[in-house]
Design a protein around this motif. Structure first.
Motif, PDB file in Angstrom:
ATOM      1  N   GLU A 207       0.706  -1.268  -0.027  1.00 56.15           N
ATOM      2  CA  GLU A 207       0.065  -0.200  -0.053  1.00 56.15           C
ATOM      3  C   GLU A 207       0.762   1.285  -0.053  1.00 56.15           C
ATOM      4  O   GLU A 207       1.073   1.906   1.072  1.00 56.15           O
ATOM      5  CB  GLU A 207      -1.000   0.128   1.196  1.00 56.15           C
ATOM      6  N   TRP A 208       1.639   1.436  -1.014  1.00 55.63           N
ATOM      7  CA  TRP A 208       2.677   2.614  -1.202  1.00 55.63           C
ATOM      8  C   TRP A 208       1.964   3.710  -1.090  1.00 55.63           C
ATOM      9  O   TRP A 208       2.388   4.830  -0.476  1.00 55.63           O
ATOM     10  CB  TRP A 208       3.023   2.575  -2.601  1.00 55.63           C
ATOM     11  N   TRP A 209       0.385   4.030  -1.464  1.00 57.13           N
ATOM     12  CA  TRP A 209      -0.064   5.327  -1.164  1.00 57.13           C
ATOM     13  C   TRP A 209      -0.339   5.674   0.176  1.00 57.13           C
ATOM     14  O   TRP A 209      -0.671   6.819   0.449  1.00 57.13           O
ATOM     15  CB  TRP A 209      -1.487   5.214  -1.916  1.00 57.13           C
TER      16      TRP A 209
ATOM     17  N   LEU B 228      -2.766  10.965   6.717  1.00 56.77           N
ATOM     18  CA  LEU B 228      -4.073  10.010   6.914  1.00 56.77           C
ATOM     19  C   LEU B 228      -3.975   8.944   5.937  1.00 56.77           C
ATOM     20  O   LEU B 228      -3.548   9.357   4.596  1.00 56.77           O
ATOM     21  CB  LEU B 228      -5.248  11.162   6.998  1.00 56.77           C
ATOM     22  N   PRO B 229      -4.710   7.905   6.138  1.00 57.86           N
ATOM     23  CA  PRO B 229      -4.727   7.118   4.942  1.00 57.86           C
ATOM     24  C   PRO B 229      -5.934   7.111   4.381  1.00 57.86           C
ATOM     25  O   PRO B 229      -6.749   8.243   4.336  1.00 57.86           O
ATOM     26  CB  PRO B 229      -5.167   5.874   5.857  1.00 57.86           C
ATOM     27  N   LEU B 230      -5.999   6.598   2.921  1.00 61.22           N
ATOM     28  CA  LEU B 230      -7.130   6.687   2.028  1.00 61.22           C
ATOM     29  C   LEU B 230      -8.172   5.830   2.503  1.00 61.22           C
ATOM     30  O   LEU B 230      -8.148   4.935   3.291  1.00 61.22           O
ATOM     31  CB  LEU B 230      -6.526   6.127   0.742  1.00 61.22           C
TER      32      LEU B 230
ATOM     33  N   LEU C  52      -2.744   8.828  -7.408  1.00 59.71           N
ATOM     34  CA  LEU C  52      -3.207   9.086  -6.014  1.00 59.71           C
ATOM     35  C   LEU C  52      -4.805   9.956  -6.228  1.00 59.71           C
ATOM     36  O   LEU C  52      -5.549   9.896  -5.476  1.00 59.71           O
ATOM     37  CB  LEU C  52      -2.183  10.039  -5.549  1.00 59.71           C
ATOM     38  N   CYS C  53      -4.739  10.680  -7.560  1.00 60.64           N
ATOM     39  CA  CYS C  53      -6.317  11.439  -7.632  1.00 60.64           C
ATOM     40  C   CYS C  53      -7.365  10.104  -7.566  1.00 60.64           C
ATOM     41  O   CYS C  53      -7.184   9.089  -8.602  1.00 60.64           O
ATOM     42  CB  CYS C  53      -6.167  11.859  -9.050  1.00 60.64           C
ATOM     43  N   ASP C  54      -8.415  10.362  -6.893  1.00 53.74           N
ATOM     44  CA  ASP C  54      -9.490   9.351  -7.049  1.00 53.74           C
ATOM     45  C   ASP C  54     -10.471   9.535  -7.869  1.00 53.74           C
ATOM     46  O   ASP C  54     -11.458   8.812  -8.164  1.00 53.74           O
ATOM     47  CB  ASP C  54     -10.213   9.440  -5.425  1.00 53.74           C
ATOM     48  N   GLY C  55     -10.457  10.698  -8.594  1.00 52.00           N
ATOM     49  CA  GLY C  55     -11.258  10.939  -9.993  1.00 52.00           C
ATOM     50  C   GLY C  55     -12.531  11.647  -9.453  1.00 52.00           C
ATOM     51  O   GLY C  55     -13.811  11.454 -10.193  1.00 52.00           O
ATOM     52  N   CYS C  56     -12.781  12.202  -8.455  1.00 50.42           N
ATOM     53  CA  CYS C  56     -13.861  12.596  -7.882  1.00 50.42           C
ATOM     54  C   CYS C  56     -14.316  13.860  -8.534  1.00 50.42           C
ATOM     55  O   CYS C  56     -15.485  14.480  -8.806  1.00 50.42           O
ATOM     56  CB  CYS C  56     -14.035  12.943  -6.378  1.00 50.42           C
ATOM     57  N   ALA C  57     -13.387  14.906  -8.873  1.00 51.16           N
ATOM     58  CA  ALA C  57     -13.585  16.080  -9.849  1.00 51.16           C
ATOM     59  C   ALA C  57     -13.889  17.156  -9.040  1.00 51.16           C
ATOM     60  O   ALA C  57     -14.535  18.108  -9.675  1.00 51.16           O
ATOM     61  CB  ALA C  57     -14.373  15.666 -11.074  1.00 51.16           C
ATOM     62  N   ARG C  58     -14.129  16.662  -7.725  1.00 49.90           N
ATOM     63  CA  ARG C  58     -14.744  18.086  -6.794  1.00 49.90           C
ATOM     64  C   ARG C  58     -13.745  19.228  -6.922  1.00 49.90           C
ATOM     65  O   ARG C  58     -14.238  20.269  -7.022  1.00 49.90           O
ATOM     66  CB  ARG C  58     -14.536  17.415  -5.370  1.00 49.90           C
TER      67      ARG C  58
ATOM     68  N   THR D  48     -12.058  15.086   1.677  1.00 49.21           N
ATOM     69  CA  THR D  48     -11.925  13.563   1.213  1.00 49.21           C
ATOM     70  C   THR D  48     -10.763  13.523  -0.047  1.00 49.21           C
ATOM     71  O   THR D  48     -10.378  12.375  -0.369  1.00 49.21           O
ATOM     72  CB  THR D  48     -13.216  13.259   0.280  1.00 49.21           C
ATOM     73  N   CYS D  49     -10.182  14.707  -0.441  1.00 51.01           N
ATOM     74  CA  CYS D  49      -9.151  14.534  -1.545  1.00 51.01           C
ATOM     75  C   CYS D  49      -7.924  13.852  -0.914  1.00 51.01           C
ATOM     76  O   CYS D  49      -7.339  14.088   0.217  1.00 51.01           O
ATOM     77  CB  CYS D  49      -8.662  16.031  -1.540  1.00 51.01           C
ATOM     78  N   ALA D  50      -7.407  12.915  -1.650  1.00 44.51           N
ATOM     79  CA  ALA D  50      -6.248  11.779  -1.347  1.00 44.51           C
ATOM     80  C   ALA D  50      -5.040  12.805  -1.280  1.00 44.51           C
ATOM     81  O   ALA D  50      -4.390  12.339  -0.094  1.00 44.51           O
ATOM     82  CB  ALA D  50      -6.273  10.909  -2.485  1.00 44.51           C
ATOM     83  N   TYR D  51      -4.944  13.742  -2.047  1.00 46.27           N
ATOM     84  CA  TYR D  51      -3.649  14.563  -1.694  1.00 46.27           C
ATOM     85  C   TYR D  51      -3.605  15.094  -0.271  1.00 46.27           C
ATOM     86  O   TYR D  51      -2.893  15.387   0.282  1.00 46.27           O
ATOM     87  CB  TYR D  51      -3.453  15.668  -2.941  1.00 46.27           C
ATOM     88  N   ARG D  52      -4.753  15.714  -0.075  1.00 44.39           N
ATOM     89  CA  ARG D  52      -4.972  16.492   1.213  1.00 44.39           C
ATOM     90  C   ARG D  52      -4.821  15.408   2.535  1.00 44.39           C
ATOM     91  O   ARG D  52      -4.115  15.758   3.639  1.00 44.39           O
ATOM     92  CB  ARG D  52      -6.139  17.201   1.142  1.00 44.39           C
TER      93      ARG D  52
END
Length: 145
Positions: free
Chosen positions: A3-5, A98-100, A21-27, A88-92
């Motif tokens: 789980e490198w992420w 914090l984990p995904l 890492l981008c989850d594709g939410c487009a928010r 919810t942003c993975a980068y944030r």
């Protein structure tokens, strides 16, 4: 499974990992309004005209900053300063150590999991070409935090 992420610091990710890492939410592609007095940011349901609202991906990712001058490129150097990114942003999340979440495609193994979880903007936005910029305030939403 590696789980490198959740393990590798943002600054050490290679380009492939960074993009994954981008989850594709487009928010982040939604237009936002900032209160001049308080600095509070309000999301609208109005999305960038380059966004494919069905796939929640940019139609011209490689040239997005040339075509949309206020498009912000996320980098390991600026991610901690971008308080307007959704919680919810993975980068944030990763910038804060914090984990995904379970619905993130890297965790679930399914790129549709972000949509099924109701995190993405799929089916809930309108392109900016259909809204006058002075009318964005009529499209403020509460479902992005």
């Amino acid at each position: 499974m590696d789980e490198w992420w959740n393990r590798v610091p943002l600054a050490q990710l290679d380009q492939r990992q960074w993009e994954a890492l981008c989850d594709g939410c487009a928010r982040c592609c939604l237009h936002k309004l900032e209160d001049a007095d308080s600095g509070e940011v309000f999301y609208t349901r109005v999305h960038c005209g380059l966004l494919d609202a069905q796939s929640c991906r940019c139609r011209d990712y490689a040239h997005r900053q040339e075509l949309v001058p206020d498009c912000v490129a996320l980098t390991p150097d600026n991610i901690s300063d971008l308080d307007w990114l959704p919680s919810t942003c993975a980068y944030r999340l990763r910038a804060r150590g914090l984990p995904l979440p379970p619905w993130h495609p890297l965790v679930s193994g399914d790129p549709e999991s972000v949509h099924r979880a109701g995190i993405s903007i799929r089916g809930r936005s309108i392109a900016d070409e259909y809204v006058h910029p002075e009318g964005y305030d009529e499209h403020v939403i509460a479902w992005v935090r």
